[in-house]
Design an enzyme around this catalytic site. Structure first.
Site, PDB file in Angstrom:
ATOM      1  N   ASN A   1       0.167  11.872   0.951  1.00 14.50           N
ATOM      2  CA  ASN A   1       0.548  10.552   0.336  1.00 14.50           C
ATOM      3  C   ASN A   1       0.722  11.123  -1.148  1.00 14.50           C
ATOM      4  O   ASN A   1      -0.225  11.420  -1.747  1.00 14.50           O
ATOM      5  CB  ASN A   1      -0.301   9.789   0.721  1.00 14.50           C
ATOM      6  CG  ASN A   1      -0.153   8.926   2.036  1.00 14.50           C
ATOM      7  OD1 ASN A   1       1.121   8.924   2.489  1.00 14.50           O
ATOM      8  ND2 ASN A   1      -1.240   8.747   2.795  1.00 14.50           N
TER       9      ASN A   1
ATOM     10  N   ASN B   1      -1.662   6.044   9.705  1.00 15.80           N
ATOM     11  CA  ASN B   1      -1.973   5.083   8.790  1.00 15.80           C
ATOM     12  C   ASN B   1      -3.589   4.682   8.738  1.00 15.80           C
ATOM     13  O   ASN B   1      -3.936   4.137  10.009  1.00 15.80           O
ATOM     14  CB  ASN B   1      -1.170   3.822   8.880  1.00 15.80           C
ATOM     15  CG  ASN B   1      -1.216   2.880   7.934  1.00 15.80           C
ATOM     16  OD1 ASN B   1      -2.422   2.595   7.246  1.00 15.80           O
ATOM     17  ND2 ASN B   1      -0.148   2.232   7.162  1.00 15.80           N
TER      18      ASN B   1
ATOM     19  N   ARG C   1      -9.083  10.356  -8.120  1.00 17.35           N
ATOM     20  CA  ARG C   1      -8.108  11.359  -7.133  1.00 17.35           C
ATOM     21  C   ARG C   1      -7.333  10.201  -6.280  1.00 17.35           C
ATOM     22  O   ARG C   1      -7.470   9.990  -5.353  1.00 17.35           O
ATOM     23  CB  ARG C   1      -8.783  12.102  -6.111  1.00 17.35           C
ATOM     24  CG  ARG C   1      -7.727  13.193  -5.670  1.00 17.35           C
ATOM     25  CD  ARG C   1      -8.498  13.820  -4.361  1.00 17.35           C
ATOM     26  NE  ARG C   1      -8.879  12.429  -3.359  1.00 17.35           N
ATOM     27  CZ  ARG C   1      -7.780  12.277  -2.432  1.00 17.35           C
ATOM     28  NH1 ARG C   1      -6.594  12.330  -2.446  1.00 17.35           N
ATOM     29  NH2 ARG C   1      -8.076  11.103  -1.652  1.00 17.35           N
TER      30      ARG C   1
ATOM     31  N   GLU D   1     -13.502   5.032  -2.015  1.00 10.90           N
ATOM     32  CA  GLU D   1     -11.810   5.138  -1.976  1.00 10.90           C
ATOM     33  C   GLU D   1     -11.538   5.992  -3.122  1.00 10.90           C
ATOM     34  O   GLU D   1     -11.750   5.515  -4.242  1.00 10.90           O
ATOM     35  CB  GLU D   1     -11.279   3.858  -1.944  1.00 10.90           C
ATOM     36  CG  GLU D   1      -9.940   3.916  -1.548  1.00 10.90           C
ATOM     37  CD  GLU D   1      -9.682   4.379  -0.034  1.00 10.90           C
ATOM     38  OE1 GLU D   1      -8.627   5.128   0.296  1.00 10.90           O
ATOM     39  OE2 GLU D   1     -10.269   3.730   0.792  1.00 10.90           O
ATOM     40  N   ASP D   2     -10.847   7.180  -2.873  1.00  7.28           N
ATOM     41  CA  ASP D   2     -10.041   7.966  -3.577  1.00  7.28           C
ATOM     42  C   ASP D   2     -11.342   8.428  -4.810  1.00  7.28           C
ATOM     43  O   ASP D   2     -10.684   8.411  -6.001  1.00  7.28           O
ATOM     44  CB  ASP D   2      -9.012   7.292  -4.299  1.00  7.28           C
ATOM     45  CG  ASP D   2      -7.764   7.275  -3.385  1.00  7.28           C
ATOM     46  OD1 ASP D   2      -7.954   7.572  -2.234  1.00  7.28           O
ATOM     47  OD2 ASP D   2      -6.541   6.758  -3.666  1.00  7.28           O
TER      48      ASP D   2
ATOM     49  N   LYS E   1      -6.425  -2.119  -0.522  1.00  6.42           N
ATOM     50  CA  LYS E   1      -7.164  -1.837   0.725  1.00  6.42           C
ATOM     51  C   LYS E   1      -7.682  -2.961   1.278  1.00  6.42           C
ATOM     52  O   LYS E   1      -7.689  -3.215   2.365  1.00  6.42           O
ATOM     53  CB  LYS E   1      -8.233  -0.977   0.438  1.00  6.42           C
ATOM     54  CG  LYS E   1      -7.895   0.700   0.678  1.00  6.42           C
ATOM     55  CD  LYS E   1      -7.612   0.941   2.081  1.00  6.42           C
ATOM     56  CE  LYS E   1      -6.915   2.214   2.611  1.00  6.42           C
ATOM     57  NZ  LYS E   1      -7.660   3.546   2.252  1.00  6.42           N
TER      58      LYS E   1
ATOM     59  N   ASP F   1     -13.248   6.216   3.267  1.00  7.97           N
ATOM     60  CA  ASP F   1     -12.071   6.136   4.161  1.00  7.97           C
ATOM     61  C   ASP F   1     -11.186   7.457   3.955  1.00  7.97           C
ATOM     62  O   ASP F   1     -10.557   7.875   4.902  1.00  7.97           O
ATOM     63  CB  ASP F   1     -11.152   4.904   3.583  1.00  7.97           C
ATOM     64  CG  ASP F   1     -10.368   4.542   4.546  1.00  7.97           C
ATOM     65  OD1 ASP F   1     -10.334   4.488   5.716  1.00  7.97           O
ATOM     66  OD2 ASP F   1      -8.961   4.205   4.314  1.00  7.97           O
ATOM     67  N   ASP F   2     -11.145   7.841   2.826  1.00  7.51           N
ATOM     68  CA  ASP F   2     -10.405   9.204   2.807  1.00  7.51           C
ATOM     69  C   ASP F   2     -10.906  10.374   3.609  1.00  7.51           C
ATOM     70  O   ASP F   2     -10.293  11.086   4.391  1.00  7.51           O
ATOM     71  CB  ASP F   2     -10.536   9.744   1.266  1.00  7.51           C
ATOM     72  CG  ASP F   2      -9.863   8.662   0.175  1.00  7.51           C
ATOM     73  OD1 ASP F   2      -8.758   8.071   0.665  1.00  7.51           O
ATOM     74  OD2 ASP F   2     -10.764   8.256  -0.645  1.00  7.51           O
TER      75      ASP F   2
ATOM     76  N   TYR G   1       0.952  -1.207  -0.014  1.00 12.51           N
ATOM     77  CA  TYR G   1       0.241  -0.184   0.023  1.00 12.51           C
ATOM     78  C   TYR G   1       0.733   1.258   0.146  1.00 12.51           C
ATOM     79  O   TYR G   1       1.820   1.083  -0.566  1.00 12.51           O
ATOM     80  CB  TYR G   1      -1.093  -0.214   1.009  1.00 12.51           C
ATOM     81  CG  TYR G   1      -2.371   0.927   0.755  1.00 12.51           C
ATOM     82  CD1 TYR G   1      -2.943   0.505  -0.023  1.00 12.51           C
ATOM     83  CD2 TYR G   1      -2.583   1.944   1.546  1.00 12.51           C
ATOM     84  CE1 TYR G   1      -4.110   1.234  -0.640  1.00 12.51           C
ATOM     85  CE2 TYR G   1      -3.647   2.784   1.226  1.00 12.51           C
ATOM     86  CZ  TYR G   1      -4.336   2.268   0.157  1.00 12.51           C
ATOM     87  OH  TYR G   1      -5.371   3.260  -0.123  1.00 12.51           O
TER      88      TYR G   1
END
Length: 586
Positions: A419, A463, A158, A247-248, A176, A270-271, A105
């Site tokens: 990140n 994390n 993203r 996610e993203d 993930k 999660d972001d 990851y």
């Protein structure tokens, strides 16, 4: 972390045989198939003669892993191992989690997403392209394992701080879900990575002849919303109790999607929420080190996107739990974006930004040009004690800013969270030197300990894997119907309680637990989250012992089970034997 011993398990009835069995990554044992299994499942001659243990296989795999010097090549090797033998892959992770997590990851997964089309080898997960929008149910039916409990979905718009990676964003859901299994024992057979391929606006991908996604500009917002609706409806119809993790997604879509669906399906982003929960947990641990509360801090954010604002909102909730009013909590948070410090008189702010904008009247008293208040001025005139970076701007936190922060606070808290590591706002070694070792630091990507004045100072990685695997385990074990802010706050508090620095007066204890301990931490988080969910009427009714039992029952560990031939396979064997006998008679 203590490693669980291999225990005797009930036999698994398997219908695949021969090459089909070896090609099934969830069932393949490779050289660990016993002599009896090789005979029963038609594997004789398809494998080398030696029969090995899982431990022997892992030793060979680790030797092969170490033969690669570059992280991206280590990543490719581990993905190939996962596609060949998932039990061996997860056993290897279990033995070397702290070492391998940055490879599977962050930060290596960012490079893997950028090169996804070039390094693509075998399919994993489900790609749902916009041209197939009216066939989504059919595509879901094509999934091999139908008892899906966790989906991680992205549209690749993203990826970390790297922007639009199109179909290459699939690397994120795959990574993930690997952590769901490695960190919380969720059976990989019940997980599904999904890419919603709605095109890409990345010119390099549109011009790349090797690009494997739908090579088309991203669709309009109207078409996009309708497409996501079709996916959510199909997924919820097929798997009513599934946990869906967004996610993203780009910031213009991330929060609206969460708000639109969080009451319709058990989901979280999660972001926004995972990052917020782990950051608040780490802040609480840092405040323990200082002997203060979070409510005592004044925080400046560099970056006011969905992630930064998500963290800020969770901080508001925590400060209220510590006794502040909502207005008092919001007055202690300053959000700085490209247009400077967000203020109430700014035009064009997103809804989620407007709630965190500082009062324009309050800022009029600052001796600066109010049309653009810089990050440096915000740190100085807010008398900040905490600086958080979610900007994706490498090197943004310069020496002057950090020394100004330190002059206002003996032990400043500085979290450069962007990140991958190439996007970090400041490297820990600089932050510690600029503050004479007094800064309390957590980063988004992993960094090695820093040597200062003959002492080694560990750097905590903020994390998300400290939080989201435990949330997933709670949803599955507790049959949770919806994820609330209170559950995420509880997860933050559990993480803070596990902080070695908060429990020890020793020399330079770590701010967060070792990643090798995250498997046990996930179980503790799961228990606490289920208790909160029960209090909100959102989980199954169980007493504490039943909750612990349910959690243990849902833990999958990478160990080989003995196989027996399923009836379908036996029927096929009998049929083939009969056919052969008939041919011989002829």
């Amino acid at each position: 972390m203590s490693k669980p011993e291999q225990t005797a398990q009930a036999a698994l009835f398997v219908s695949s045989t021969g090459s089909d069995l070896l090609a099934n990554s969830l069932l393949n044992k490779g050289t660990a198939f016993t002599a009896e299994e090789r005979e029963a499942f038609k594997l004789k001659g398809l494998l080398p003669g030696r029969i090995e243990s899982l431990q022997q296989q892992a030793a060979r795999a680790y030797h092969q892993y170490n033969s690669f010097s570059e992280a991206i090549n280590k990543h490719i090797y581990l993905r190939m191992l996962q596609d060949a033998n998932e039990t061996l892959f997860y056993y290897l992770l279990e033995q070397h989690l702290d070492e391998m997590m940055p490879v599977i990851y962050t930060p290596t997964v960012g490079e893997a997403c950028e090169q996804f089309s070039e390094i693509y080898r075998r399919p994993r997960g489900l790609f749902i392209s916009y041209p197939d929008r009216h066939r989504i149910k059919e595509l879901l039916d094509n999934v091999d394992h139908q008892d899906i409990k966790v989906i991680v979905v992205t549209d690749g718009s993203r990826i970390l701080g790297l922007g639009d990676q199109g179909a290459g964003g699939m690397g994120i859901p795959i990574g993930k879900l690997s952590l769901y299994t490695a960190c919380a024992g969720i059976d990989p057979a019940v997980t599904l990575p999904v890419m919603l391929d709605v095109g890409t606006n990345n010119p390099q991908l549109l011009d790349n002849p090797l690009y494997i996604g739908w090579q088309h500009k991203r669709i309009s917002d109207h078409d996009y919303d309708a497409f996501v609706d079709l996916f959510i409806e199909a997924a919820q119809t097929k798997w009513p109790d599934v946990l869906l993790q967004f996610e993203d997604f780009e910031q213009q879509k991330a929060l609206p999607l969460l708000q639109r669906y969080r009451q319709q399906i058990c989901c979280f982003n999660d972001d926004i929420q995972g990052t917020a929960s782990v950051t608040v947990g780490t802040l609480l641990a840092a405040c323990k080190v200082k002997g203060e509360q979070l409510r005592d801090q004044t925080l400046v954010f560099a970056g006011a996107g969905s992630a930064g604002c998500g963290i800020a909102e969770q901080i508001v909730t925590q400060m209220q739990a510590e006794g502040l009013t909502q207005a008092e909590a919001r007055s202690r948070i300053y959000m700085v974006d490209r247009q400077g410090l967000l203020s109430s008189d700014m035009q064009g702010l997103f809804d989620f930004q407007q709630q965190l904008a500082q009062s324009a009247d309050k800022l009029k008293h600052w001796p600066v040009d109010s049309t653009f208040i810089s990050l440096a001025d915000t740190i100085k005139f807010s008398a900040a004690t905490v600086l958080i970076g979610v900007s994706g701007q490498p090197g943004l936190f310069d020496e002057a800013m950090v020394k100004q922060l330190h002059s206002q606070c003996q032990r400043p808290i500085i979290f450069p969270l962007s990140n991958p590591s190439s996007r970090v706002e400041a490297v820990p070694s600089d932050l510690l030197h600029w503050t004479q070792g007094q800064a309390i630091i957590a980063t988004g990507s992993p960094f090695k300990p820093v040597k200062l004045n003959d002492q080694w100072i560990p750097i905590a990685q903020c994390n998300n894997s400290y939080i989201f695997p435990g949330i997933g385990l709670a949803v599955i074990a507790g049959n949770i119907h919806s994820i609330t802010d209170e559950m995420l706050t509880q997860a933050s508090e559990v993480l803070a309680e596990a902080s070695p620095a908060g429990q020890s007066a020793g020399e330079n204890p770590a701010l967060l637990p070792a990643l090798d301990d995250v498997f046990e931490l996930s179980q503790t988080i799961a228990f606490s989250v289920i208790k909160v969910a029960q209090s909100q009427g959102l989980a199954a009714e169980m007493d504490d012992s039943q909750i612990h039992h349910a959690i243990k029952q849902h833990l999958w560990r990478p160990r080989y089970r003995p196989y027996q031939v399923a009836k379908q396979a036996l029927d096929q064997v009998y049929a083939e034997t009969f056919d052969n006998e008939c041919k011989q008679q002829k």
